[in-house]
Each structure stands twice: as structure tokens, then as C-alpha cells.
Design a protein around this motif. Structure first.
Motif, PDB file in Angstrom:
ATOM      1  N   MET A 152       0.828  -1.278  -0.042  1.00  0.00           N
ATOM      2  CA  MET A 152      -0.051   0.068   0.086  1.00  0.00           C
ATOM      3  C   MET A 152       0.948   1.320   0.095  1.00  0.00           C
ATOM      4  SD  MET A 152      -2.886   1.532  -0.115  1.00  0.00           S
ATOM      5  CE  MET A 152      -4.117  -0.013   0.015  1.00  0.00           C
ATOM      6  N   GLN A 153       1.966   1.354   0.513  1.00  0.00           N
ATOM      7  CA  GLN A 153       2.938   2.334   0.804  1.00  0.00           C
ATOM      8  C   GLN A 153       3.275   2.582  -0.581  1.00  0.00           C
ATOM      9  OE1 GLN A 153       6.095   3.509   0.605  1.00  0.00           O
ATOM     10  NE2 GLN A 153       5.787   5.402   1.590  1.00  0.00           N
ATOM     11  N   GLY A 154       3.899   1.787  -1.467  1.00  0.00           N
ATOM     12  CA  GLY A 154       4.344   1.852  -2.746  1.00  0.00           C
ATOM     13  C   GLY A 154       3.272   2.325  -3.930  1.00  0.00           C
ATOM     14  N   SER A 155       2.053   2.185  -3.539  1.00  0.00           N
ATOM     15  CA  SER A 155       0.917   2.371  -4.365  1.00  0.00           C
ATOM     16  C   SER A 155       0.757   3.959  -3.850  1.00  0.00           C
ATOM     17  CB  SER A 155      -0.443   1.521  -3.904  1.00  0.00           C
ATOM     18  OG  SER A 155      -0.440   0.421  -4.274  1.00  0.00           O
ATOM     19  N   ILE A 156       0.924   4.261  -2.732  1.00  0.00           N
ATOM     20  CA  ILE A 156       0.670   5.693  -2.338  1.00  0.00           C
ATOM     21  C   ILE A 156       1.708   6.685  -3.181  1.00  0.00           C
ATOM     22  CG2 ILE A 156       0.830   7.274  -0.402  1.00  0.00           C
ATOM     23  CD1 ILE A 156      -0.837   5.097   1.457  1.00  0.00           C
ATOM     24  N   ALA A 157       2.981   6.002  -2.782  1.00  0.00           N
ATOM     25  CA  ALA A 157       4.144   6.829  -3.403  1.00  0.00           C
ATOM     26  C   ALA A 157       4.001   6.929  -4.753  1.00  0.00           C
ATOM     27  CB  ALA A 157       5.547   6.104  -3.069  1.00  0.00           C
ATOM     28  N   ALA A 158       3.323   5.955  -5.617  1.00  0.00           N
ATOM     29  CA  ALA A 158       3.368   6.265  -7.031  1.00  0.00           C
ATOM     30  C   ALA A 158       2.083   7.144  -7.395  1.00  0.00           C
ATOM     31  CB  ALA A 158       2.996   4.836  -7.817  1.00  0.00           C
ATOM     32  N   ALA A 159       1.060   7.161  -6.495  1.00  0.00           N
ATOM     33  CA  ALA A 159      -0.201   7.981  -7.065  1.00  0.00           C
ATOM     34  C   ALA A 159      -0.127   9.344  -6.446  1.00  0.00           C
ATOM     35  CB  ALA A 159      -1.407   7.167  -6.258  1.00  0.00           C
ATOM     36  N   GLU A 160       0.642   9.678  -5.352  1.00  0.00           N
ATOM     37  CA  GLU A 160       0.744  10.986  -4.950  1.00  0.00           C
ATOM     38  C   GLU A 160       1.085  11.921  -5.579  1.00  0.00           C
ATOM     39  OE1 GLU A 160       3.395  11.791  -1.170  1.00  0.00           O
ATOM     40  OE2 GLU A 160       1.487  11.316  -0.167  1.00  0.00           O
ATOM     41  N   PRO A 161       2.128  12.055  -6.466  1.00  0.00           N
ATOM     42  CA  PRO A 161       2.480  13.137  -7.364  1.00  0.00           C
ATOM     43  C   PRO A 161       1.251  13.579  -8.140  1.00  0.00           C
ATOM     44  CG  PRO A 161       4.196  11.658  -7.343  1.00  0.00           C
ATOM     45  CD  PRO A 161       3.004  10.960  -6.617  1.00  0.00           C
TER      46      PRO A 161
END
Length: 262
Positions: free
Chosen positions: A121-130
Motif C-alpha cells: 500500500m505504501q508503494g501504491s501511495i508513493a506512485a499515486a501521490e505526485p
């Protein structure tokens, strides 16, 4: 292989067309020639890998390491892509690169390792946040991120809370912005006194059962630090006798201390 930047005058369309042409040429040729053509594909699309890697920055991993992982994903995509597929190369390469970066974060970048679902989930957040930040004009809330990812805000909050697990703070870092001390100076030292008190309370009943001579021998040996020869001179006996006496005293103490209670 050196990854060279693509000039700004090169259009994305030209790169896409050149990529498709190179991949078509690489299909069915000898391995050495095929690898040369794939290397050109990788060089052409290197900016895409760098762009994807940049979205994972400021997460506690060195930017150069992120780019190397992204290039690895691009290499895998170039070698795994099949020209007869109906999708364009980038449609195959981008998820491959993202997957490689997420795998790196999941498997290699954690100092403290949280559960697998939290890592992913942390990886998905990092990819979507920008992208979300650009769309919304501000850093997305947990609710906005959860809606974009199709998940629960609680899971987003839990995953966001482990971002510090990628790096640890140096003990040489200042304890506070205006403090003259480092973190290591604020860490409590191990207190040996507690163990000493415990040992004394454990030994006291067993030692109290010894006679005066045996207690004196123990005191001379373990408190005074005298050698067996010096103890013998003190008591008027030989070193050999002191050795036997000490062995007998220690055996009795050991037996008393290991005796089942109750």
C-alpha cells in the motif's frame, strides 16, 4: 551501458515509432544483433524510466538507486516485450518499471519491516501521490488518496505512517535543532546495578549457610582478588588445599542455588 539523455527536440511520437521499428527488427535475428537493437530501445526510453523513478523520491531511498532499479525494469520490459502484442511498448514497459520499483521498496528498502500489505500500500501511495497533488493542487488527504486507490482511508493512514521505516536517524544527529547534544548522548546507559542487586539477593541465603572460614575464603578470593597461594598464606594452608576448599564451596553453592523451591 551508458544511459544518455534524449534531446528535448525529439518528440515522443518519434521515439515511439523508432522504438516499435527497433523491436520489430529485433524479432527473430541472432542474439548478438537482437541485444544491440534492444540496447537502442533502452537508450531511447531511458527518460521514461527516470520520470517514473522520480515519483518515488523523498521516500528514504537514494535517487541514483531508484533510477538504477527503474532502468532494470526497462531492461526487463525490452527483453520481455513481444512485437506481435496488441499493446504499445510503453503500455507494457511502464507497469513493468513501476512493479520493479515497488518490489525494490518491498524487499530491499525497509530498515524496519512492516507487514506485506502495508508495504504494498505504501508503494501504491508513493506512485499515486505526485499525480494527485498535481490534480488537486495540494497534498492529498488520506480520504482523497483512498478514493483514488479504491481502498479504505484507514489503510492509507496506516501505510503512510511507516514511511520512516525506509531510513533510520543517525545517533550523531542533533537531539534538537538548538541543542548542543547528539541523540546518542540522550540514550540511557545500561544499568549494571540492578543485576548486582539481584545477584546479591540470590546469593545471600546460600552464603549465610556457610561457616566463617568458607565465607572468609570467598571474600578473599572474589572480593579481595587474592590468588589461591595468597589465600593459603593468609589461612596457613597449602595452595592445593585452598583449591579443594574453593571447589567444595562453589559446588555447595551451586547445588543450593539450583535446588527446586517449594
Amino acid at each position: 551501458m551508458t544511459i544518455a539523455p534524449v534531446r528535448s527536440t525529439d518528440s515522443q511520437q518519434l521515439i515511439a515509432e523508432s522504438t516499435e521499428e527497433l523491436l520489430a527488427q529485433a524479432d527473430g535475428v541472432p542474439e548478438a544483433r537482437r541485444q544491440e537493437l534492444l540496447d537502442q530501445v533502452i537508450l531511447l526510453n531511458a527518460p521514461v524510466a527516470r520520470s517514473i523513478a522520480s515519483r518515488y523520491r523523498r521516500k528514504g531511498v537514494d535517487a541514483d538507486d531508484l533510477e538504477q532499479v527503474a532502468y532494470l525494469g526497462l531492461v526487463k520490459a525490452a527483453n520481455g516485450y513481444r512485437p506481435e502484442a496488441s499493446t504499445a511498448f510503453l503500455s507494457y514497459a511502464v507497469p513493468t518499471i513501476r512493479g520493479e520499483l515497488k518490489r525494490y521498496f518491498r524487499d530491499c528498502a525497509w530498515t524496519v519491516r512492516p507487514p506485506r500489505r502495508v508495504q504494498e500500500m505504501q508503494g501504491s501511495i508513493a506512485a499515486a501521490e505526485p499525480q494527485l497533488t498535481q490534480q488537486l493542487g495540494h497534498l492529498p488527504t488520506d480520504e482523497e488518496t483512498a478514493e483514488a486507490l479504491g481502498t479504505d482511508p484507514g489503510e492509507v493512514a496506516e501505510a503512510a505512517s511507516v514511511r520512516g521505516c525506509f531510513t533510520t536517524l543517525s545517533l550523531d544527529a542533533p537531539a534538537a535543532p538548538d541543542a548542543g547534544t547528539s541523540l546518542v548522548e540522550t540514550v540511557a546507559d545500561a544499568e549494571d546495578g540492578y543485576e548486582l542487586v539481584e545477584n546479591v539477593h540470590t546469593l545471600a541465603p546460600a552464603v549465610s549457610d556457610l561457616d566463617d572460614r568458607d565465607r572468609k575464603i570467598l571474600a578473599l578470593r572474589f572480593c579481595g582478588g587474592l590468588t589461591q597461594e595468597e589465600i593459603g598464606n593468609e589461612l596457613g594452608v597449602s595452595q592445593m588445599q585452598v583449591s579443594r576448599l574453593l571447589r567444595g564451596i562453589l559446588d555447595r553453592l551451586r547445588e543450593d542455588l539450583t535446588k527446586p523451591t517449594g
